[in-house]
Write a protein that holds these residues in place. Structure first.
Motif, PDB file in Angstrom:
ATOM      1  N   ALA A 575      41.935  -7.310  26.196  1.00 42.93           N
ATOM      2  CA  ALA A 575      40.908  -6.301  26.405  1.00 42.93           C
ATOM      3  C   ALA A 575      39.624  -6.749  25.719  1.00 42.93           C
ATOM      4  O   ALA A 575      39.663  -7.519  24.753  1.00 42.93           O
ATOM      5  N   PRO A 576      38.459  -6.286  26.195  1.00 38.64           N
ATOM      6  CA  PRO A 576      37.187  -6.772  25.644  1.00 38.64           C
ATOM      7  C   PRO A 576      37.084  -6.699  24.122  1.00 38.64           C
ATOM      8  O   PRO A 576      36.583  -7.636  23.491  1.00 38.64           O
ATOM      9  N   ALA A 577      37.544  -5.611  23.516  1.00 42.13           N
ATOM     10  CA  ALA A 577      37.445  -5.499  22.057  1.00 42.13           C
ATOM     11  C   ALA A 577      38.299  -6.555  21.364  1.00 42.13           C
ATOM     12  O   ALA A 577      37.900  -7.112  20.329  1.00 42.13           O
ATOM     13  N   LEU A 578      39.483  -6.825  21.913  1.00 40.46           N
ATOM     14  CA  LEU A 578      40.338  -7.855  21.325  1.00 40.46           C
ATOM     15  C   LEU A 578      39.733  -9.244  21.510  1.00 40.46           C
ATOM     16  O   LEU A 578      39.803 -10.089  20.609  1.00 40.46           O
ATOM     17  N   MET A 579      39.159  -9.492  22.686  1.00 46.41           N
ATOM     18  CA  MET A 579      38.530 -10.792  22.912  1.00 46.41           C
ATOM     19  C   MET A 579      37.360 -10.989  21.965  1.00 46.41           C
ATOM     20  O   MET A 579      37.159 -12.092  21.442  1.00 46.41           O
ATOM     21  N   ARG A 580      36.583  -9.941  21.717  1.00 52.52           N
ATOM     22  CA  ARG A 580      35.476 -10.054  20.768  1.00 52.52           C
ATOM     23  C   ARG A 580      36.004 -10.339  19.367  1.00 52.52           C
ATOM     24  O   ARG A 580      35.465 -11.202  18.656  1.00 52.52           O
ATOM     25  N   ALA A 581      37.070  -9.650  18.966  1.00 53.83           N
ATOM     26  CA  ALA A 581      37.642  -9.887  17.640  1.00 53.83           C
ATOM     27  C   ALA A 581      38.146 -11.318  17.514  1.00 53.83           C
ATOM     28  O   ALA A 581      37.941 -11.982  16.482  1.00 53.83           O
ATOM     29  N   LEU A 582      38.818 -11.805  18.561  1.00 56.16           N
ATOM     30  CA  LEU A 582      39.326 -13.175  18.527  1.00 56.16           C
ATOM     31  C   LEU A 582      38.191 -14.183  18.427  1.00 56.16           C
ATOM     32  O   LEU A 582      38.210 -15.076  17.565  1.00 56.16           O
ATOM     33  N   LEU A 583      37.173 -14.039  19.278  1.00 54.61           N
ATOM     34  CA  LEU A 583      36.096 -15.018  19.265  1.00 54.61           C
ATOM     35  C   LEU A 583      35.273 -14.927  17.984  1.00 54.61           C
ATOM     36  O   LEU A 583      34.765 -15.939  17.498  1.00 54.61           O
ATOM     37  N   ASP A 584      35.140 -13.741  17.407  1.00 57.12           N
ATOM     38  CA  ASP A 584      34.449 -13.639  16.122  1.00 57.12           C
ATOM     39  C   ASP A 584      35.195 -14.434  15.051  1.00 57.12           C
ATOM     40  O   ASP A 584      34.584 -15.139  14.243  1.00 57.12           O
ATOM     41  N   ASP A 585      36.523 -14.318  15.058  1.00 55.30           N
ATOM     42  CA  ASP A 585      37.309 -15.053  14.068  1.00 55.30           C
ATOM     43  C   ASP A 585      37.281 -16.559  14.333  1.00 55.30           C
ATOM     44  O   ASP A 585      37.187 -17.368  13.404  1.00 55.30           O
ATOM     45  N   VAL A 586      37.383 -16.941  15.579  1.00 53.74           N
ATOM     46  CA  VAL A 586      37.344 -18.358  15.922  1.00 53.74           C
ATOM     47  C   VAL A 586      35.981 -18.952  15.560  1.00 53.74           C
ATOM     48  O   VAL A 586      35.888 -20.059  15.024  1.00 53.74           O
TER      49      VAL A 586
END
Length: 669
Positions: A575-586
């Motif tokens: 989901a968009p919020a999870l993808m944002r969280a993942l890419l922020d961490d990456v």
């Protein structure tokens, strides 16, 4: 010179007495360049070999006298009626063998030697006549290749396809191996037996379809190159380009880029889409990246409404300005429109123009003229460039193969998947290049591969070397599955990436329409949809697992240390919020920071710099006014132009109204 500004100019639609008014109004609107002659073939050659350039001479001379440069089209985009009447085999056919008739535009088979010969003859006349003309600044070959005739399946195309296959494979045995023709008794004894992938009783050979997509792109490019050869021979000092279309499947922008002296794009944002500026950001970054950061040209956009969508809403006040500046902020050195004067008849009479039906006393003309003044106020932007620490990978061959039939799911949409990965970077204010997997990657801190279903072994090895040498890589589902011929890599999924990712995909579990699956793992807890995979770890660690469904407990998101680098893998569409969280961490792990920290939601920030100075662009795509704190005092180069105040003073904070734009420079610039 500064940023070029103007639009398509079609004087053949108007009586000659209107042309003088056009020139005066163009000067008033600060027009510096027009694209002329795109659809003028029937006017300059009304009968075979009967040339009438006198009227166009007067157009070119008038533009030169007004100080307006011309991007001169080769006029070959739409053949005149007499050509198809005399040579009906130039007309294209669809996969069912139905002929496409004249009456619209682009009614030609790209492989037709007759069409190409007549086009080249016309270009020779144009180049010889206008070589050295003071208005000539750029050649515009054809127009929107593959827009209406994406592929042709006629017998002429079949012959050309066989020639292309002979050059690609050499012998029929190599073709049979590449196409897996042992399946369904498709083995060929001779190239003459091969046909285009016309409509068949059931699924056509996927490798044949893939090669026909490659061939179709090559056939269109051959039309362009035939004309370009003439132009380079007769006017070697004049650059040559053509206008590509956004996320246009038939035309591989990366394959075309070596043959374009400047990347040029037509982009028509949808006012009703709500967030089309994100798609624009992706396409603009791709245009800039295709020639390694060289400035590109926005050759067409609409000042207001278009005519070809089901609902054609106008651009709200300020949107045209904002979206034009977005192109400049992301590397454009030209902002042009379709078209200068709105047509009174024809299929595009309700398509907006810089000069609308209502004339100069219209909102559109006022906004266009104001944009012209703003662009003229910052000439130093021309030639400056952007730098990015992140590369997002895109590959036409993988796109073509992914969206063929006979897959675990037909819901996989290359463009949608790419934007799912691009959006979190865009919204975080992170500069991003969009490049093919064959590009040198060592200069990037982070590489994102949204989907590389088709991945050649050399490209997979390049990705592995990038990570092994310390790079950070994020890969998403259904990647590394097949080779260049759409044959599954041996050794289990994800084939070419298995060792690098440190995992094995035992089975694909595409999700049914409307279904989602839970994902759990700290910050990565929420829902996912579209796709899931049965993943076994082979060295990678699970950062999140599926929490329900048949794969409950299996890894959904993994991380693997490889050499001196790290690779992440998402086995589902987060989901968009999870993808944002993942890419922020990456991003944090890769050491990638946004252009400006603490940007308000909806604000885009980019930087261009070079001999003309350093420019920071702030664009408010949101519906509310926002304040943006600057890391150091800067000068707003547009403040005096748009009436917001004097442009001389440096400020530490900028207020952006909805759809507002600021172009900031160092105080001494």
């Amino acid at each position: 010179m500064g940023i070029q500004f103007g639009g398509d100019y079609n004087p053949e639609q108007w009586p000659e007495e209107v042309w003088a008014e056009d020139l005066e109004l163009m000067k008033a609107a600060r027009v510096t360049m027009v694209t002329a002659g795109i659809f003028s073939w029937a006017r300059v050659e009304p009968r075979p070999g009967a040339w009438d350039f006198g009227w166009f001479d007067r157009v070119m001379d008038g533009l030169a006298g007004a100080g307006i440069a011309v991007c001169l089209a080769t006029m070959t985009a739409s053949p005149p009626p007499w050509l198809s009447r005399a040579h009906p085999r130039i007309l294209p056919e669809d996969a069912d063998g139905r002929r496409r008739w004249p009456g619209g535009r682009q009614h030609y088979c790209p492989s037709s030697p007759v069409y190409r010969a007549h086009a080249v003859r016309l270009v020779e006349q144009l180049a010889a006549r206008y070589a050295g003309h003071p208005a000539l600044a750029l050649w515009h070959v054809g127009n929107e290749y593959g827009c209406h005739t994406r592929q042709c399946y006629c017998d002429v195309s079949a012959e050309d396809f066989r020639r292309w296959l002979r050059a690609r494979y050499g012998g029929i045995d190599a073709l049979n191996a590449a196409w897996s023709t042992a399946f369904w008794s498709q083995t060929y004894g001779d190239f003459d037996e091969v046909l285009p992938p016309r409509t068949a009783p059931t699924f056509p050979n996927p490798a044949q379809q893939l090669d026909y997509l490659r061939f179709g792109d090559a056939a269109l490019r051959a039309c362009y190159l035939a004309e370009k050869e003439v132009l380079e021979r007769l006017t070697p000092a004049i650059p040559v380009t053509t206008n590509l279309m956004p996320q246009h499947k038939p035309v591989d922008a990366f394959a075309w880029s070596p043959y374009l002296d400047a990347m040029a794009l037509d982009f028509y944002q949808d006012p009703y889409a709500g967030d089309d500026h994100v798609r624009a950001g992706y396409v603009f970054d791709l245009m800039r990246s295709a020639r390694s950061g060289q400035p590109w040209m926005l050759l067409e956009q609409a000042p207001g409404a278009v005519n070809w969508r089901p609902r054609n809403g106008p651009k709200p006040p300020g949107a045209m300005r904002l979206w034009s500046w977005q192109a400049v902020a992301q590397g454009a050195d030209a902002v042009l429109f379709f078209q200068w004067r709105q047509s009174l008849g024809g299929a595009e009479k309700f398509h907006s123009a810089m000069l609308p039906h209502g004339g100069t006393g219209t909102r559109v003309f006022r906004e266009v003229s104001e944009l012209g003044r703003e662009l003229a106020a910052v000439p130093g932007i021309e030639g400056t460039r952007s730098r990015a620490a992140v590369a997002l990978l895109a590959d036409w061959h993988s796109w073509w193969a992914l969206e063929l039939d006979s897959k675990p799911s037909t819901a996989l949409d290359h463009s949608r998947i790419a934007l799912d990965h691009y959006r979190p970077l865009f919204e975080a204010g992170v500069a991003c290049d969009v490049v093919p997997p064959r590009r040198e990657l060592s200069g990037y801190r982070l590489v994102v591969a949204p989907n590389l279903y088709l991945l050649a072994v050399p490209d997979a090895e390049r990705l592995a070397a990038y990570v092994r040498d310390g790079g950070h890589l994020l890969v998403s589902f259904f990647s590394g599955i097949v080779d260049a011929h759409d044959r599954v890599h041996p050794g289990g999924y994800p084939g070419a990436l298995r060792e690098l990712l440190g995992l094995r995909v035992e089975e694909f579990w595409p999700l049914d329409e409307g279904r989602s699956v839970g994902v759990g793992g700290g910050a990565y807890t929420g829902r996912a949809d579209l796709w899931s995979e049965a993943i076994d770890l082979e060295g990678a660690e699970a950062l999140a697992r599926f929490t329900d469904g048949d794969l409950a407990g299996r890894p959904a998101l993994t991380r693997h240390s490889y050499g001196r680098g790290t690779v992440w893998y998402a086995g589902t569409r987060l989901a968009p919020a999870l993808m944002r969280a993942l890419l922020d961490d990456v991003r944090a792990a890769a050491g990638v920071a946004p252009v400006l920290p603490g940007l308000p939601a909806g604000v885009q920030a980019t930087v261009r710099e070079g001999a003309g100075g350093r420019y920071v662009f702030l664009l408010n795509h949101g519906a509310e006014a926002v304040d943006v704190a600057l890391p150091a005092p800067m000068r707003d180069a547009l403040a005096a132009v748009d009436g917001a105040g004097a442009a001389g003073g440096a400020v530490g904070r900028v207020t952006l109204r909805p759809r507002g734009v600021a172009v900031l420079t160092d105080p001494g610039t």
